[in-house]
Design a protein around this motif. Structure first.
Motif, PDB file in Angstrom:
ATOM      1  N   PHE A 126      -0.497 -10.069   8.260  1.00 52.05           N
ATOM      2  CA  PHE A 126       0.894 -10.033   7.792  1.00 52.05           C
ATOM      3  C   PHE A 126       0.947  -9.732   6.298  1.00 52.05           C
ATOM      4  O   PHE A 126       1.757  -8.935   5.842  1.00 52.05           O
ATOM      5  N   GLY A 127       0.067 -10.380   5.536  1.00 51.54           N
ATOM      6  CA  GLY A 127       0.040 -10.134   4.089  1.00 51.54           C
ATOM      7  C   GLY A 127      -0.362  -8.714   3.754  1.00 51.54           C
ATOM      8  O   GLY A 127       0.217  -8.083   2.856  1.00 51.54           O
ATOM      9  N   SER A 128      -1.357  -8.188   4.475  1.00 51.75           N
ATOM     10  CA  SER A 128      -1.801  -6.822   4.185  1.00 51.75           C
ATOM     11  C   SER A 128      -0.738  -5.802   4.580  1.00 51.75           C
ATOM     12  O   SER A 128      -0.634  -4.745   3.951  1.00 51.75           O
ATOM     13  N   ALA A 129       0.057  -6.090   5.608  1.00 53.27           N
ATOM     14  CA  ALA A 129       1.132  -5.171   5.993  1.00 53.27           C
ATOM     15  C   ALA A 129       2.173  -5.073   4.877  1.00 53.27           C
ATOM     16  O   ALA A 129       2.742  -4.008   4.656  1.00 53.27           O
ATOM     17  N   MET A 130       2.382  -6.176   4.163  1.00 50.29           N
ATOM     18  CA  MET A 130       3.352  -6.138   3.059  1.00 50.29           C
ATOM     19  C   MET A 130       2.739  -5.573   1.785  1.00 50.29           C
ATOM     20  O   MET A 130       3.396  -4.870   1.033  1.00 50.29           O
ATOM     21  N   HIS A 131       1.447  -5.874   1.563  1.00 55.53           N
ATOM     22  CA  HIS A 131       0.790  -5.451   0.326  1.00 55.53           C
ATOM     23  C   HIS A 131       0.456  -3.959   0.325  1.00 55.53           C
ATOM     24  O   HIS A 131       0.702  -3.258  -0.658  1.00 55.53           O
ATOM     25  N   ASP A 132      -0.158  -3.481   1.418  1.00 59.08           N
ATOM     26  CA  ASP A 132      -0.564  -2.070   1.497  1.00 59.08           C
ATOM     27  C   ASP A 132      -0.216  -1.536   2.889  1.00 59.08           C
ATOM     28  O   ASP A 132      -1.061  -1.517   3.792  1.00 59.08           O
ATOM     29  N   PRO A 133       1.029  -1.115   3.073  1.00 59.75           N
ATOM     30  CA  PRO A 133       1.459  -0.674   4.408  1.00 59.75           C
ATOM     31  C   PRO A 133       0.655   0.508   4.950  1.00 59.75           C
ATOM     32  O   PRO A 133       0.432   0.599   6.154  1.00 59.75           O
ATOM     33  N   VAL A 134       0.196   1.398   4.085  1.00 61.01           N
ATOM     34  CA  VAL A 134      -0.567   2.556   4.557  1.00 61.01           C
ATOM     35  C   VAL A 134      -1.910   2.101   5.119  1.00 61.01           C
ATOM     36  O   VAL A 134      -2.328   2.534   6.198  1.00 61.01           O
ATOM     37  N   TRP A 135      -2.590   1.191   4.412  1.00 59.04           N
ATOM     38  CA  TRP A 135      -3.873   0.654   4.897  1.00 59.04           C
ATOM     39  C   TRP A 135      -3.670  -0.027   6.239  1.00 59.04           C
ATOM     40  O   TRP A 135      -4.436   0.169   7.177  1.00 59.04           O
TER      41      TRP A 135
ATOM     42  N   ARG B 160      -6.237   8.665  29.089  1.00 61.83           N
ATOM     43  CA  ARG B 160      -5.103   8.425  28.190  1.00 61.83           C
ATOM     44  C   ARG B 160      -5.564   8.412  26.740  1.00 61.83           C
ATOM     45  O   ARG B 160      -4.927   8.992  25.861  1.00 61.83           O
ATOM     46  N   ILE B 161      -6.698   7.785  26.475  1.00 61.09           N
ATOM     47  CA  ILE B 161      -7.206   7.696  25.099  1.00 61.09           C
ATOM     48  C   ILE B 161      -7.612   9.072  24.584  1.00 61.09           C
ATOM     49  O   ILE B 161      -7.321   9.425  23.448  1.00 61.09           O
ATOM     50  N   ILE B 162      -8.289   9.835  25.425  1.00 61.51           N
ATOM     51  CA  ILE B 162      -8.711  11.177  25.003  1.00 61.51           C
ATOM     52  C   ILE B 162      -7.490  12.036  24.705  1.00 61.51           C
ATOM     53  O   ILE B 162      -7.469  12.791  23.728  1.00 61.51           O
ATOM     54  N   ALA B 163      -6.445  11.904  25.506  1.00 56.70           N
ATOM     55  CA  ALA B 163      -5.225  12.680  25.265  1.00 56.70           C
ATOM     56  C   ALA B 163      -4.505  12.214  24.003  1.00 56.70           C
ATOM     57  O   ALA B 163      -3.855  13.008  23.323  1.00 56.70           O
ATOM     58  N   GLN B 164      -4.633  10.950  23.664  1.00 59.06           N
ATOM     59  CA  GLN B 164      -3.929  10.386  22.512  1.00 59.06           C
ATOM     60  C   GLN B 164      -4.699  10.558  21.197  1.00 59.06           C
ATOM     61  O   GLN B 164      -4.109  10.477  20.124  1.00 59.06           O
ATOM     62  N   ALA B 165      -5.996  10.798  21.254  1.00 55.93           N
ATOM     63  CA  ALA B 165      -6.829  10.857  20.045  1.00 55.93           C
ATOM     64  C   ALA B 165      -6.360  11.896  19.022  1.00 55.93           C
ATOM     65  O   ALA B 165      -6.330  11.592  17.827  1.00 55.93           O
ATOM     66  N   PRO B 166      -5.977  13.125  19.409  1.00 56.70           N
ATOM     67  CA  PRO B 166      -5.507  14.079  18.383  1.00 56.70           C
ATOM     68  C   PRO B 166      -4.257  13.582  17.651  1.00 56.70           C
ATOM     69  O   PRO B 166      -4.132  13.774  16.439  1.00 56.70           O
ATOM     70  N   ASP B 167      -3.331  12.942  18.376  1.00 55.43           N
ATOM     71  CA  ASP B 167      -2.131  12.401  17.724  1.00 55.43           C
ATOM     72  C   ASP B 167      -2.501  11.326  16.713  1.00 55.43           C
ATOM     73  O   ASP B 167      -1.939  11.263  15.614  1.00 55.43           O
ATOM     74  N   VAL B 168      -3.436  10.471  17.092  1.00 55.22           N
ATOM     75  CA  VAL B 168      -3.859   9.397  16.182  1.00 55.22           C
ATOM     76  C   VAL B 168      -4.522   9.993  14.943  1.00 55.22           C
ATOM     77  O   VAL B 168      -4.262   9.561  13.814  1.00 55.22           O
ATOM     78  N   ALA B 169      -5.367  11.005  15.126  1.00 56.73           N
ATOM     79  CA  ALA B 169      -6.023  11.641  13.975  1.00 56.73           C
ATOM     80  C   ALA B 169      -4.985  12.277  13.052  1.00 56.73           C
ATOM     81  O   ALA B 169      -5.092  12.177  11.819  1.00 56.73           O
ATOM     82  N   ARG B 170      -3.977  12.932  13.632  1.00 57.73           N
ATOM     83  CA  ARG B 170      -2.904  13.521  12.825  1.00 57.73           C
ATOM     84  C   ARG B 170      -2.129  12.442  12.072  1.00 57.73           C
ATOM     85  O   ARG B 170      -1.812  12.589  10.900  1.00 57.73           O
ATOM     86  N   ASN B 171      -1.834  11.331  12.736  1.00 51.27           N
ATOM     87  CA  ASN B 171      -1.100  10.231  12.092  1.00 51.27           C
ATOM     88  C   ASN B 171      -1.899   9.628  10.941  1.00 51.27           C
ATOM     89  O   ASN B 171      -1.340   9.320   9.883  1.00 51.27           O
ATOM     90  N   VAL B 172      -3.204   9.454  11.133  1.00 55.15           N
ATOM     91  CA  VAL B 172      -4.038   8.900  10.056  1.00 55.15           C
ATOM     92  C   VAL B 172      -4.070   9.852   8.879  1.00 55.15           C
ATOM     93  O   VAL B 172      -3.974   9.433   7.712  1.00 55.15           O
TER      94      VAL B 172
ATOM     95  N   ALA C 191      -1.218   0.470   8.433  1.00 55.84           N
ATOM     96  CA  ALA C 191      -0.860   1.445   9.467  1.00 55.84           C
ATOM     97  C   ALA C 191      -2.087   2.209   9.953  1.00 55.84           C
ATOM     98  O   ALA C 191      -2.194   2.527  11.144  1.00 55.84           O
ATOM     99  N   GLU C 192      -3.024   2.502   9.045  1.00 57.09           N
ATOM    100  CA  GLU C 192      -4.264   3.163   9.464  1.00 57.09           C
ATOM    101  C   GLU C 192      -5.027   2.287  10.454  1.00 57.09           C
ATOM    102  O   GLU C 192      -5.551   2.777  11.454  1.00 57.09           O
TER     103      GLU C 192
ATOM    104  N   THR D   6      -1.765  12.004   8.020  1.00 51.82           N
ATOM    105  CA  THR D   6      -0.446  11.921   7.380  1.00 51.82           C
ATOM    106  C   THR D   6      -0.331  10.655   6.541  1.00 51.82           C
ATOM    107  O   THR D   6       0.180  10.685   5.416  1.00 51.82           O
ATOM    108  N   LEU D   7      -0.812   9.546   7.077  1.00 48.74           N
ATOM    109  CA  LEU D   7      -0.752   8.284   6.327  1.00 48.74           C
ATOM    110  C   LEU D   7      -1.612   8.348   5.066  1.00 48.74           C
ATOM    111  O   LEU D   7      -1.216   7.853   4.012  1.00 48.74           O
ATOM    112  N   ARG D   8      -2.781   8.951   5.170  1.00 46.98           N
ATOM    113  CA  ARG D   8      -3.647   9.054   3.990  1.00 46.98           C
ATOM    114  C   ARG D   8      -3.028   9.948   2.922  1.00 46.98           C
ATOM    115  O   ARG D   8      -3.250   9.758   1.734  1.00 46.98           O
ATOM    116  N   ALA D   9      -2.248  10.929   3.351  1.00 47.62           N
ATOM    117  CA  ALA D   9      -1.574  11.804   2.380  1.00 47.62           C
ATOM    118  C   ALA D   9      -0.499  11.050   1.617  1.00 47.62           C
ATOM    119  O   ALA D   9      -0.088  11.483   0.540  1.00 47.62           O
ATOM    120  N   LEU D  10      -0.043   9.942   2.152  1.00 46.07           N
ATOM    121  CA  LEU D  10       0.998   9.152   1.494  1.00 46.07           C
ATOM    122  C   LEU D  10       0.454   8.173   0.462  1.00 46.07           C
ATOM    123  O   LEU D  10       1.234   7.553  -0.253  1.00 46.07           O
TER     124      LEU D  10
END
Length: 190
Positions: free
Chosen positions: A82-91, A137-149, A93-94, A151-155
């Motif tokens: 909970f504390g880390s979600a408030m302190h560093d939301p990008v970390w 399901r995981i294999i199909a979802q992996a590219p989306d997760v990589a794209r999201n990470v 979310a990754e 995007t988050l790192r770019a922030l």
């Protein structure tokens, strides 16, 4: 009077009580049941005293300390999240994007381990085909997760170009326009 003596002798004679013995077939003797319960409790207490009453060595104290760690570690871990979600939301979310790749049967296994640790008696049936569906399901979802990470790192604040206004001309002008700052004006005068 001889016949009464014969009847009473047959019923109560020889140190026996036929009526009491017959009644105990249908209802246990309360005094004997209490004595058996007291004996069982005393045996359990003696066993516990033999197991836990002795002075432990350093290794026994160390293992007892380790056995007491999981509950506080889980509680403090949740508070940390909970504390880390408030302190560093990008970390945070990754990390949560990484958890999205954990298969459902592994979550069920982790839940069962935690539930059994806290005393619950819950078992989940595992079906052979569910693992294959979950893997697909995981294999199909992996590219989306990589794209999201990505995007988050770019922030992140330390990423080059994170403050780039892109094609927004108003934002670019506002970012390059010098604003009044009394502290900087004092510093320039010195």
């Amino acid at each position: 009077m001889g016949w009464l003596r014969t009847i009473f002798g047959a019923v109560f004679g020889g140190g026996r009580n036929v009526i009491a013995e017959t009644a105990e077939v249908f209802r246990p003797n309360a005094e004997a049941a209490d004595q058996r319960a007291a004996d069982a409790q005393g045996a359990a207490l003696r066993q516990m005293a033999a197991e836990f009453g002795s002075v432990q060595g350093p290794w026994g104290r160390f293992v007892d300390g380790l056995n007491r760690l999981p509950r506080p570690a889980m509680a403090f871990g949740c508070i940390f999240l909970f504390g880390s979600a408030m302190h560093d939301p990008v970390w945070f979310a990754e990390r949560m994007q990484g958890l999205a790749l954990v298969p459902e049967p592994l979550w069920a296994l982790m839940g069962a381990i935690v539930a059994f640790y806290f005393g619950a008696r819950e078992l989940h049936k595992f079906r052979g085909s569910s693992m294959q569906k979950e893997a697909a399901r995981i294999i199909a979802q992996a590219p989306d997760v990589a794209r999201n990470v990505a995007t988050l790192r770019a922030l992140r604040h330390d990423t080059p170009g994170a403050a780039d206004p892109g094609s927004d001309a108003d934002a670019a002008l506002a970012a390059t326009r010098e604003a009044e700052n009394p502290a900087i004006e004092d510093w320039r005068r010195e």
